[in-house]
Scaffold this motif. Structure first.
Motif, PDB file in Angstrom:
ATOM      1  N   ALA A 172      24.307 -29.966 -43.595  1.00 34.87           N
ATOM      2  CA  ALA A 172      24.298 -28.995 -42.133  1.00 34.87           C
ATOM      3  C   ALA A 172      24.055 -30.003 -41.183  1.00 34.87           C
ATOM      4  O   ALA A 172      24.513 -30.040 -40.199  1.00 34.87           O
ATOM      5  CB  ALA A 172      23.518 -27.789 -42.190  1.00 34.87           C
ATOM      6  N   VAL A 229      26.258 -25.750 -31.637  1.00 29.66           N
ATOM      7  CA  VAL A 229      25.944 -26.247 -33.178  1.00 29.66           C
ATOM      8  C   VAL A 229      24.597 -26.050 -33.644  1.00 29.66           C
ATOM      9  O   VAL A 229      24.418 -25.982 -34.842  1.00 29.66           O
ATOM     10  CB  VAL A 229      26.704 -27.782 -33.050  1.00 29.66           C
ATOM     11  CG1 VAL A 229      26.473 -28.579 -34.485  1.00 29.66           C
ATOM     12  CG2 VAL A 229      27.795 -27.845 -32.406  1.00 29.66           C
ATOM     13  N   SER A 271      20.776 -22.756 -41.600  1.00 32.72           N
ATOM     14  CA  SER A 271      21.017 -23.516 -42.749  1.00 32.72           C
ATOM     15  C   SER A 271      20.327 -24.504 -42.907  1.00 32.72           C
ATOM     16  O   SER A 271      19.769 -24.977 -43.912  1.00 32.72           O
ATOM     17  CB  SER A 271      22.820 -24.041 -42.746  1.00 32.72           C
ATOM     18  OG  SER A 271      23.668 -23.035 -42.535  1.00 32.72           O
ATOM     19  N   MET A 272      19.871 -25.211 -41.744  1.00 29.52           N
ATOM     20  CA  MET A 272      18.890 -26.361 -41.755  1.00 29.52           C
ATOM     21  C   MET A 272      17.329 -25.925 -42.368  1.00 29.52           C
ATOM     22  O   MET A 272      16.676 -26.757 -42.650  1.00 29.52           O
ATOM     23  CB  MET A 272      18.805 -27.107 -40.574  1.00 29.52           C
ATOM     24  CG  MET A 272      20.186 -27.831 -40.088  1.00 29.52           C
ATOM     25  SD  MET A 272      19.852 -29.113 -38.868  1.00 29.52           S
ATOM     26  CE  MET A 272      19.421 -28.007 -37.407  1.00 29.52           C
ATOM     27  N   ALA A 304      23.710 -24.089 -36.963  1.00 32.62           N
ATOM     28  CA  ALA A 304      23.551 -24.729 -38.148  1.00 32.62           C
ATOM     29  C   ALA A 304      21.842 -24.546 -38.352  1.00 32.62           C
ATOM     30  O   ALA A 304      21.422 -24.889 -39.528  1.00 32.62           O
ATOM     31  CB  ALA A 304      23.661 -26.237 -37.727  1.00 32.62           C
ATOM     32  N   GLN A 310      26.946 -32.829 -40.984  1.00 32.23           N
ATOM     33  CA  GLN A 310      28.104 -32.225 -40.244  1.00 32.23           C
ATOM     34  C   GLN A 310      27.659 -31.999 -38.849  1.00 32.23           C
ATOM     35  O   GLN A 310      28.616 -32.025 -38.061  1.00 32.23           O
ATOM     36  CB  GLN A 310      28.478 -30.947 -40.802  1.00 32.23           C
ATOM     37  CG  GLN A 310      28.968 -31.056 -42.358  1.00 32.23           C
ATOM     38  CD  GLN A 310      29.376 -29.787 -43.114  1.00 32.23           C
ATOM     39  OE1 GLN A 310      28.935 -28.792 -42.621  1.00 32.23           O
ATOM     40  NE2 GLN A 310      30.346 -29.819 -44.157  1.00 32.23           N
ATOM     41  N   SER A 311      26.491 -31.477 -38.667  1.00 36.41           N
ATOM     42  CA  SER A 311      26.221 -31.130 -37.245  1.00 36.41           C
ATOM     43  C   SER A 311      26.351 -32.585 -36.138  1.00 36.41           C
ATOM     44  O   SER A 311      26.763 -32.557 -34.917  1.00 36.41           O
ATOM     45  CB  SER A 311      24.936 -30.411 -37.138  1.00 36.41           C
ATOM     46  OG  SER A 311      25.100 -29.209 -37.753  1.00 36.41           O
ATOM     47  N   SER A 344      16.280 -30.044 -36.474  1.00 36.89           N
ATOM     48  CA  SER A 344      16.261 -30.493 -37.945  1.00 36.89           C
ATOM     49  C   SER A 344      14.853 -30.561 -38.291  1.00 36.89           C
ATOM     50  O   SER A 344      14.532 -30.219 -39.582  1.00 36.89           O
ATOM     51  CB  SER A 344      16.824 -31.616 -38.354  1.00 36.89           C
ATOM     52  OG  SER A 344      16.430 -32.759 -37.870  1.00 36.89           O
ATOM     53  N   SER A 369      30.506 -18.574 -35.189  1.00 33.73           N
ATOM     54  CA  SER A 369      30.591 -19.690 -34.695  1.00 33.73           C
ATOM     55  C   SER A 369      31.495 -19.752 -33.490  1.00 33.73           C
ATOM     56  O   SER A 369      31.156 -20.279 -32.259  1.00 33.73           O
ATOM     57  CB  SER A 369      31.268 -20.797 -35.707  1.00 33.73           C
ATOM     58  OG  SER A 369      30.270 -20.776 -36.745  1.00 33.73           O
TER      59      SER A 369
END
Length: 429
Positions: free
Chosen positions: A294, A277, A284-285, A281, A297-298, A355, A23
């Motif tokens: 995710a 970001v 994970s998304m 992310a 938080q993002s 997303s 990150s």
């Protein structure tokens, strides 16, 4: 999750420590990339002045729109590798083959459209439009390369690739503008600079891999279909985020359009500042169990970054003007906080678009295209610089609200289904 890298080694840490290292490295690299990229535009704004810089801003906006194919390839590669790491060798080979063909096809298409680009952007020379077509090739190639590295979470070479996008542009582009201050010179510098990240990506992926699992799902046709779907969704976003400069060039005077282009330097800086970001992310998304957390938080982090930038543009507007273009753009200083708000909205919308791609959704793209149509429909009634900023912000705010509602509903629906599946599995055990 661990992924297979070259020679079958695990990437540099997939746990919390590795995630943090990744990150930070990606954030720094993308920060430098964005500063350098928009540093080039700030240099161009100062060396060319509002009227001619408006043409360069139009070229850069179109380059971003052309980049949707690059980003579609990146998203497809990253999602597939993150979701099925055992197939990484097959996915990489397929992605690279599709990438090279797509790059040549886009370059050829833009070459055919070069006369139209010359007319629509009101450029001084058609050579600028031809150079833009050539730039499409390395731009697209580095997309597939970046997606492979992102999916494998190989953050270090990915960070080098991002650095290669920004630093050469500001260095080479500035030299070209100093030698010959014109829109054509600026576009030539951008073209040469784009060869650097494509070379870095080739070097990072040059070694052969150990054969892994194979599946029909990762053959060329499914990859092309997913890339097309992702690219169309991203095209909708990039048309939305760049159509305003084209509107400005046609509904405002050339001087006002140049001022608006200067204000957009801040907007695009706020848009791309939290882009790290999205990169971190996205894998994970792409995983159903981690998707909702995710995303939330993002969204929070992107909003916080945008809020800080907006306050900074309000309190330190005189400092912000240095980055926008200096005294020649003084008429836009009072609007800078509004340009920062616009950038924040676009950054949030961009995250929601990714997303959607991570869960392979498609319908949300139609909502974005509807926003583009609304913006175009309202443009004939825009007569002032301030009015254009207000109109674009209102349309983007409404779009964000709709997309957020749809996304949270879809993610909650998927989470409920996953919970039910887990409960059924435990009952069978």
């Amino acid at each position: 999750m661990t992924t297979t890298t070259e020679r079958g080694a695990a990437p540099g840490g997939s746990g919390l420590r590795g995630m943090l290292r990744g990150s930070v490295g990606i954030a720094v690299a993308m920060g430098v990339m964005n500063i350098a990229t928009y540093g080039f535009q700030m240099v161009a704004a100062r060396l060319l002045g509002p009227q001619e810089y408006g043409a360069v801003a139009g070229l850069m906006a179109l380059l971003l729109v052309m980049g949707v194919l690059q980003l579609g390839l990146q998203a497809t590669a990253a999602r597939r590798i993150a979701a099925t790491p055992g197939h990484v060798a097959q996915i990489e080979l397929t992605i690279l083959r599709v990438t090279y063909r797509a790059a040549l096809a886009l370059g050829a298409l833009m070459l055919v459209l070069a006369p139209a680009v010359w007319v629509v952007l009101r450029l001084d020379s058609p050579v600028s439009a031809v150079l833009l077509a050539f730039a499409a090739v390395p731009l697209t190639i580095m997309g597939g390369q970046a997606g492979i590295l992102q999916g494998e979470r190989r953050w270090f070479p990915l960070a080098l690739l991002f650095l290669g996008v920004g630093v050469p542009r500001v260095v080479i582009g500035t030299v070209c503008l100093l030698i010959w201050p014109s829109e054509t010179s600026a576009m030539f510098g951008v073209l040469i600079a784009l060869l650097v990240p494509a070379t870095i990506g080739w070097f990072a992926l040059r070694r052969d891999r150990e054969p892994g699992e194979s599946s029909d799902e990762h053959h060329a046709r499914p990859v092309i279909r997913e890339t097309t779907t992702a690219s169309l969704a991203l095209l909708a976003f990039f048309v939305l985020s760049n159509i305003d400069i084209l509107i400005a060039r046609n509904v405002l005077t050339l001087h006002e359009a140049g001022l608006y282009a200067g204000g957009l330097i801040l907007t695009k800086a706020v848009l791309f500042l939290p882009q790290f970001v999205v990169v971190i992310a996205f894998p994970s998304m792409s995983t159903p169990e981690q998707r909702r957390r995710a995303l939330l938080q993002s969204l929070g982090l992107v909003f916080l970054i945008g809020l800080i930038c907006t306050i900074g543009a309000w309190v330190l507007s005189d400092v912000a003007m240095v980055f926008v273009g200096g005294a020649e753009y003084g008429e836009v200083e009072s609007l800078l906080p509004r340009f920062a708000v616009l950038g924040t909205l676009l950054a949030l919308i961009q995250l929601l678009v990714y997303s959607v791609l991570a869960r392979r959704g498609t319908r949300s793209a139609y909502v974005i295209w509807m926003a583009v149509v609304v913006l175009l429909a309202l443009s004939p009634w825009v007569t002032t610089l301030s009015g254009l900023v207000t109109t674009v912000t209102m349309v983007d705010a409404a779009l964000f609200a709709v997309l957020l509602g749809l996304t949270l509903w879809r993610v909650s629906d998927r989470q409920t289904a996953l919970a039910a599946d887990r409960e059924a599995a435990r009952a069978e055990d």
